[in-house]
Design a protein around this motif. Structure first.
Motif, PDB file in Angstrom:
ATOM      1  N   LEU A 112       8.207  -4.928  -4.699  1.00  0.00           N
ATOM      2  CA  LEU A 112       7.968  -5.239  -6.366  1.00  0.00           C
ATOM      3  C   LEU A 112       9.412  -5.065  -6.804  1.00  0.00           C
ATOM      4  CD1 LEU A 112       5.888  -6.203  -8.337  1.00  0.00           C
ATOM      5  CD2 LEU A 112       5.778  -3.899  -9.147  1.00  0.00           C
ATOM      6  N   THR A 113      10.230  -4.024  -6.154  1.00  0.00           N
ATOM      7  CA  THR A 113      11.609  -3.732  -6.801  1.00  0.00           C
ATOM      8  C   THR A 113      12.355  -4.808  -6.218  1.00  0.00           C
ATOM      9  OG1 THR A 113      11.380  -1.383  -6.469  1.00  0.00           O
ATOM     10  CG2 THR A 113      13.307  -2.103  -6.745  1.00  0.00           C
ATOM     11  N   ALA A 114      12.132  -5.404  -5.323  1.00  0.00           N
ATOM     12  CA  ALA A 114      12.906  -6.472  -4.930  1.00  0.00           C
ATOM     13  C   ALA A 114      12.835  -7.820  -5.737  1.00  0.00           C
ATOM     14  CB  ALA A 114      12.668  -6.788  -3.281  1.00  0.00           C
ATOM     15  N   ASP A 123      11.773  -0.745 -13.068  1.00  0.00           N
ATOM     16  CA  ASP A 123      11.478   0.549 -13.805  1.00  0.00           C
ATOM     17  C   ASP A 123      10.111   1.140 -13.839  1.00  0.00           C
ATOM     18  OD1 ASP A 123      14.137   0.496 -14.678  1.00  0.00           O
ATOM     19  OD2 ASP A 123      13.727  -0.901 -16.478  1.00  0.00           O
ATOM     20  N   ILE A 124       9.450   0.180 -13.011  1.00  0.00           N
ATOM     21  CA  ILE A 124       7.855   0.556 -12.839  1.00  0.00           C
ATOM     22  C   ILE A 124       7.753   1.764 -11.990  1.00  0.00           C
ATOM     23  CG2 ILE A 124       5.652  -0.348 -12.593  1.00  0.00           C
ATOM     24  CD1 ILE A 124       6.473  -2.942 -13.854  1.00  0.00           C
ATOM     25  N   SER A 125       6.769   2.686 -12.165  1.00  0.00           N
ATOM     26  CA  SER A 125       6.503   3.571 -10.924  1.00  0.00           C
ATOM     27  C   SER A 125       5.055   3.434 -10.666  1.00  0.00           C
ATOM     28  CB  SER A 125       6.607   5.037 -11.564  1.00  0.00           C
ATOM     29  OG  SER A 125       5.819   5.214 -12.784  1.00  0.00           O
ATOM     30  N   VAL A 126       4.588   4.088  -9.678  1.00  0.00           N
ATOM     31  CA  VAL A 126       3.308   4.110  -9.038  1.00  0.00           C
ATOM     32  C   VAL A 126       2.454   5.065  -8.949  1.00  0.00           C
ATOM     33  CG1 VAL A 126       3.791   4.144  -6.419  1.00  0.00           C
ATOM     34  CG2 VAL A 126       1.882   2.991  -7.281  1.00  0.00           C
ATOM     35  N   THR A 127       1.415   5.184  -9.424  1.00  0.00           N
ATOM     36  CA  THR A 127       0.504   6.450  -9.431  1.00  0.00           C
ATOM     37  C   THR A 127      -0.460   6.347  -8.195  1.00  0.00           C
ATOM     38  OG1 THR A 127       0.680   6.619 -11.672  1.00  0.00           O
ATOM     39  CG2 THR A 127      -1.203   7.956 -10.649  1.00  0.00           C
ATOM     40  N   VAL A 128      -0.667   7.236  -7.602  1.00  0.00           N
ATOM     41  CA  VAL A 128      -1.350   7.558  -6.060  1.00  0.00           C
ATOM     42  C   VAL A 128      -2.307   8.594  -6.438  1.00  0.00           C
ATOM     43  CG1 VAL A 128      -1.646   7.443  -3.825  1.00  0.00           C
ATOM     44  CG2 VAL A 128       0.319   6.348  -4.829  1.00  0.00           C
ATOM     45  N   ASN A 129      -3.505   8.418  -6.194  1.00  0.00           N
ATOM     46  CA  ASN A 129      -4.634   9.337  -6.301  1.00  0.00           C
ATOM     47  C   ASN A 129      -4.608  10.444  -4.968  1.00  0.00           C
ATOM     48  OD1 ASN A 129      -6.373   8.999  -8.524  1.00  0.00           O
ATOM     49  ND2 ASN A 129      -6.377   6.862  -7.899  1.00  0.00           N
ATOM     50  N   CYS A 130      -4.626  11.662  -5.008  1.00  0.00           N
ATOM     51  CA  CYS A 130      -4.916  12.656  -4.062  1.00  0.00           C
ATOM     52  C   CYS A 130      -6.000  13.328  -3.970  1.00  0.00           C
ATOM     53  CB  CYS A 130      -3.583  13.451  -4.114  1.00  0.00           C
ATOM     54  SG  CYS A 130      -3.626  14.771  -2.917  1.00  0.00           S
ATOM     55  N   SER A 131      -6.937  13.149  -2.852  1.00  0.00           N
ATOM     56  CA  SER A 131      -8.227  13.667  -2.862  1.00  0.00           C
ATOM     57  C   SER A 131      -7.968  15.525  -2.966  1.00  0.00           C
ATOM     58  CB  SER A 131      -8.819  13.410  -1.476  1.00  0.00           C
ATOM     59  OG  SER A 131      -9.971  14.271  -1.171  1.00  0.00           O
ATOM     60  N   PHE A 187      -1.770  -7.218  -5.078  1.00  0.00           N
ATOM     61  CA  PHE A 187      -0.307  -7.159  -5.169  1.00  0.00           C
ATOM     62  C   PHE A 187       0.189  -8.536  -5.228  1.00  0.00           C
ATOM     63  CE2 PHE A 187       3.617  -7.382  -2.916  1.00  0.00           C
ATOM     64  CZ  PHE A 187       4.339  -6.525  -3.825  1.00  0.00           C
ATOM     65  N   GLU A 188      -0.507  -9.429  -4.724  1.00  0.00           N
ATOM     66  CA  GLU A 188       0.061 -11.025  -4.779  1.00  0.00           C
ATOM     67  C   GLU A 188       0.060 -11.415  -6.076  1.00  0.00           C
ATOM     68  OE1 GLU A 188      -1.171  -9.837  -0.805  1.00  0.00           O
ATOM     69  OE2 GLU A 188      -2.254  -9.665  -2.801  1.00  0.00           O
ATOM     70  N   ALA A 189      -1.106 -10.950  -6.673  1.00  0.00           N
ATOM     71  CA  ALA A 189      -1.167 -11.314  -8.374  1.00  0.00           C
ATOM     72  C   ALA A 189      -0.305 -10.257  -9.346  1.00  0.00           C
ATOM     73  CB  ALA A 189      -2.658 -11.354  -8.908  1.00  0.00           C
ATOM     74  N   LEU A 190       0.299  -9.359  -8.964  1.00  0.00           N
ATOM     75  CA  LEU A 190       1.088  -8.419  -9.769  1.00  0.00           C
ATOM     76  C   LEU A 190       2.055  -9.102 -10.396  1.00  0.00           C
ATOM     77  CD1 LEU A 190       0.536  -5.684 -10.394  1.00  0.00           C
ATOM     78  CD2 LEU A 190       1.851  -4.636  -8.670  1.00  0.00           C
ATOM     79  N   HIS A 191       3.053  -9.911  -9.821  1.00  0.00           N
ATOM     80  CA  HIS A 191       4.217 -10.312 -10.645  1.00  0.00           C
ATOM     81  C   HIS A 191       3.964 -11.189 -11.598  1.00  0.00           C
ATOM     82  CE1 HIS A 191       8.306 -11.521 -10.803  1.00  0.00           C
ATOM     83  NE2 HIS A 191       7.973 -12.928 -10.636  1.00  0.00           N
ATOM     84  N   SER A 192       2.912 -12.035 -11.443  1.00  0.00           N
ATOM     85  CA  SER A 192       2.828 -12.979 -12.641  1.00  0.00           C
ATOM     86  C   SER A 192       1.966 -12.149 -13.700  1.00  0.00           C
ATOM     87  CB  SER A 192       1.766 -14.170 -12.219  1.00  0.00           C
ATOM     88  OG  SER A 192       0.542 -13.656 -11.843  1.00  0.00           O
ATOM     89  N   LEU A 193       1.196 -11.214 -13.304  1.00  0.00           N
ATOM     90  CA  LEU A 193       0.508 -10.492 -14.384  1.00  0.00           C
ATOM     91  C   LEU A 193       1.434  -9.530 -15.173  1.00  0.00           C
ATOM     92  CD1 LEU A 193      -2.213  -9.305 -15.886  1.00  0.00           C
ATOM     93  CD2 LEU A 193      -2.115  -7.542 -13.996  1.00  0.00           C
ATOM     94  N   LEU A 194       2.415  -8.991 -14.544  1.00  0.00           N
ATOM     95  CA  LEU A 194       3.409  -8.014 -15.456  1.00  0.00           C
ATOM     96  C   LEU A 194       4.285  -8.819 -16.316  1.00  0.00           C
ATOM     97  CD1 LEU A 194       4.466  -5.613 -12.302  1.00  0.00           C
ATOM     98  CD2 LEU A 194       3.241  -5.208 -14.264  1.00  0.00           C
ATOM     99  N   GLN A 195       4.702 -10.155 -15.878  1.00  0.00           N
ATOM    100  CA  GLN A 195       5.401 -11.118 -16.700  1.00  0.00           C
ATOM    101  C   GLN A 195       4.664 -11.244 -17.670  1.00  0.00           C
ATOM    102  OE1 GLN A 195       6.265 -14.236 -13.813  1.00  0.00           O
ATOM    103  NE2 GLN A 195       8.419 -13.769 -13.862  1.00  0.00           N
TER     104      GLN A 195
END
Length: 734
Positions: free
Chosen positions: A544-546, A551-559, A706-714
């Motif tokens: 996504l950075t590419a 500036d967007i970060s990602v949150t990952v859940n940890c059990s 992930f494939e729909a993420l770019h257009s959603l963010l825009q």
């Protein structure tokens, strides 16, 4: 001087008397020596038998046989030596005196044997025995000599007489000492001692005889005529006496050797019996160890399965019912953690006694399978009997238990399966009772459940999911991530993305984490799954950075289970390094209960991860038992309010006040606030009004691939609030 018919101290040559020369047949003398040595050897064998005999009667028999062999051998030696005596005299013997000399030898030999067989023989006793035995040998010799009658005069040299007595006593003392030494010898040394003692004693006894004969002087008057030497041929008589003596002595030795072998065999048999007895005891001990629990003395799993198989055959033959009951002590781990394992062991003993007292002692089988898991096997006529027994056990368990100075009440979860309704084999019944037990745990513990077909279907599904989940992670197919935007209310832009795992199951379609996360946790797959999600999210963010989203970060859940693993910090660092993602663009999200479950280890691990530059967020805040003191000390960045506090806003003024308080508290602790589950305009406006930092929910967007993420963010960043009405929300409390 005359004593016992023997003449001492008289100068016969002065009176004109002539000393008569005599001699001995050397072959008969040698034969006599063999007889006396054989007698001594037999005596030593008898002495050994008398010492080793275990019964008093046997000791007495061997003592008398030994004394008889010794006395008979010495007497036979003396008799043969007398037959070997060659003289020009016409000599005859008094039979009664000769036999009397045999009894003297027997009496002295009995006394010697009596002293020798004593357990502890002192030198003083040996000396007394030597005096008696030596004197007896001399007495036998000289009494036997007195039985020799002829027409000529006989005199004895007193000095040689005393010398013969001294030789007899000294030889007896030395022989007795050597015989006593036989007790401590063994093997070849033992045999050598026996033959050596026999030769020395035989030679000494023969010496006594010939010194006595040397002391004898036979005289004839000077004017008397000597007879021509008489050729006495006593070979036949001497050989007869020797043969009889040797046969008797040989029989005694043979009897002694046979008895020794029999005794050794008896000892071997006793040793074998003792070994067999020890083997039986060892087998019984192994049986106890193999089939019983050493702590509670209940049957263990192996012994239980053996009895189970027997009872199952019996019940199948008469078409009766059999129940299997699994019990698990609720929250037992807390006892070990707080009071120690010794206290836990004592508690298990008490619990085992409680369970045993609630069952039918002679009919029901109670076993401990390990840990805090127990199993009961019992016959019944209806399911209601199993329910009644389970209730009795649960009631008994609630009795207060005093442990380590505390009074506590324990509860138990119970699962029951019934033969033949729930299975016909041991494995089926045990597995189905275990499934029913887990249903009791899932129902909140302290309850009982019977097995049902639904449980089997659920277990089969979970097993299928477990196997296919392993395949999906190893083959990297079927699993993928969806991302839900997290909106920054201050900038009006999407600031974060929460990575949510999905599984495209080949049979059941798209599965959310609620369908397979618990399976992963129950089967030790959660660490591998969390690591897969972490790596996948980091690589997606790098992609996504590419595309320009820097500036967007990602949150990952940890059990919660993964949070206690020390390797987690290394896995986070490895995922960042392999993807090339900056650490400040990764946030780990942990639940409130997981964070507080093991605060000491958790705190250390979080600080290690935080030192990498990774942000930390606490999820589901408000649903657990956080301590503000701990929150202040932990290296957290973000606090996420659980959706349960948002869904009733604006209808619930209480929830609105709770959310306001949480936001104020979080800001006071310098934590940012994320509110999840935002689905309405009113909720959005309320959170914006009370300075919430971030919102997340379906109002903005559902999770997307992930494939729909770019257009959603825009779309969201171009006009994120265009369709929302931000009219002030009137609070009922204002």
């Amino acid at each position: 001087m005359e004593w016992l018919g023997l003449q001492f101290i008289e100068d016969n040559t002065a009176n004109g008397k002539l000393l008569i020369a005599s001699s001995h047949n050397p072959y008969l003398v040698f034969l006599a020596f063999l007889v006396v040595c054989a007698a001594c050897l037999a005596t030593l064998h008898m002495y050994e038998r008398a010492c080793n005999a275990e019964k008093p009667a046997a000791k007495t028999v061997w003592r008398w046989v030994g004394a008889s062999s010794l006395a008979g051998g010495i007497w036979a030696m003396h008799f043969i030596c007398m037959l070997a005596f060659q003289s020009p005299l016409n000599v005859h013997y008094d039979l009664s005196i000769t036999i009397g000399s045999l009894f003297i030898a027997l009496l002295s030999a009995v006394i010697a044997m009596q002293v020798l067989v004593k357990p502890h023989v002192t030198r003083a006793r040996l000396l007394v025995a030597a005096l008696v035995f030596g004197s007896g040998i001399c007495a036998m010799h000289y009494v036997g000599m007195s039985a020799m009658h002829s027409s000529h005069l006989q005199h004895y040299d007193p000095m040689l007489f005393v010398l013969s007595w001294l030789i007899a006593v000294s030889a007896c003392y030395a022989s007795l000492l050597l015989a006593r030494a036989l007790r401590s010898a063994s093997g070849l040394v033992h045999q050598f001692f026996k033959y050596f003692i026999s030769l020395v004693a035989g030679l000494a006894i023969l010496s006594v005889h010939f010194v006595g004969m040397w002391a004898l002087h036979t005289y004839a008057p000077a004017d008397g005529a000597l007879n021509a030497p008489i050729e006495n041929n006593h070979w036949q008589l001497a050989l007869t006496v020797a043969l009889i003596a040797l046969l008797l002595i040989g029989s005694s030795i043979s009897a002694a050797l046979v008895d020794k072998k029999l005794q050794l065999k008896e000892h071997d048999l006793r040793r074998v019996n003792a070994l067999l007895s020890q083997l039986d005891q060892a087998r019984a001990s192994l049986q106890q160890v193999a089939h019983y629990d050493p702590l509670t003395n209940l049957i263990n799993r192996r012994g239980f399965n053996q009895l189970f198989a027997e009872k199952l055959i019996e019940r199948a033959s008469n078409n009766s019912m059999l129940a299997v009951m699994f019990l698990d002590i609720d929250h037992f781990k807390r006892i070990n953690d707080s009071l120690g394992h010794d206290a836990g062991d004592e508690l298990l003993k008490v619990i085992a006694a409680h369970i045993k007292s609630a069952t039918r002692h002679h009919e029901d089988v109670v076993a401990r399978f390990g840990g805090d898991e127990f199993c009961i096997l019992f016959s019944l006529n209806s399911r209601e009997e199993a329910r009644n027994m389970a209730q009795r056990i649960m009631l008994k368990m609630k009795e207060p238990i005093e442990l380590a100075g505390r009074h506590m009440v324990m509860t138990t979860s119970i699962g029951i399966s019934v033969f033949p309704d729930d299975g016909t084999t041991i494995d089926e019944l045990l597995k189905h009772a275990d499934l029913a037990l887990y249903q009791s745990k899932d129902a909140g513990r302290n309850s009982l459940h019977f097995f049902s077909s639904n449980l089997k279907a659920r277990a089969s599904l979970e097993l299928q999911i477990e196997e296919e989940l392993r395949t999906a992670m190893r083959g990297d197919h079927g699993l993928f991530l969806h991302y839900q935007p997290i909106f920054d209310l201050k900038t009006g832009q999407v600031a974060k993305l929460e990575a949510l795992v999905r599984w495209q199951h080949p049979e059941h379609g798209l599965l959310g984490p609620d369908r397979f996360i618990h399976v992963a946790e129950a089967n030790d797959l959660i660490a591998e799954l969390d690591n897969w999600v972490l790596r996948k999210a980091c690589h997606d963010m790098a992609a996504l950075t590419a595309l320009g989203w820097t500036d967007i970060s990602v949150t990952v859940n940890c059990s919660a289970l993964n949070l206690v693993r020390e390797a987690l910090g290394d896995e986070v660092e490895s995922a960042l390094r392999s993807s090339g993602l900056s650490a400040n663009r990764l946030e780990l999200e942990v639940t409130e209960n997981a964070l507080m479950g093991n605060i000491s280890n958790t705190s250390h691990l979080l600080r290690q991860i935080r030192s990498l530059g990774v942000s930390l967020s606490i999820d589901d805040f408000g649903t657990g038992y956080s301590s503000l003191a701990y929150l202040k000390r932990l290296p957290l960045n973000t606090l996420k309010i659980d959706r349960s506090f948002i869904q009733d806003i604006p209808n619930s003024s209480q929830d609105m006040e709770i959310v306001q308080a949480i936001i104020v508290m979080a800001h006071t602790l310098h934590l940012q606030v994320v509110t999840e589950g935002v689905e309405t305009h009113q909720q959005f406006a309320f959170l914006n009004q009370y300075n919430c930092d971030f919102i997340q929910g379906h109002l903005l967007s559902h999770p997307v691939p992930f494939e729909a993420l770019h257009s959603l963010l825009q779309a969201l960043n171009t006009s994120p609030l265009a369709s929302f009405d931000f009219s002030p929300l009137q609070l009922s409390s204002q």
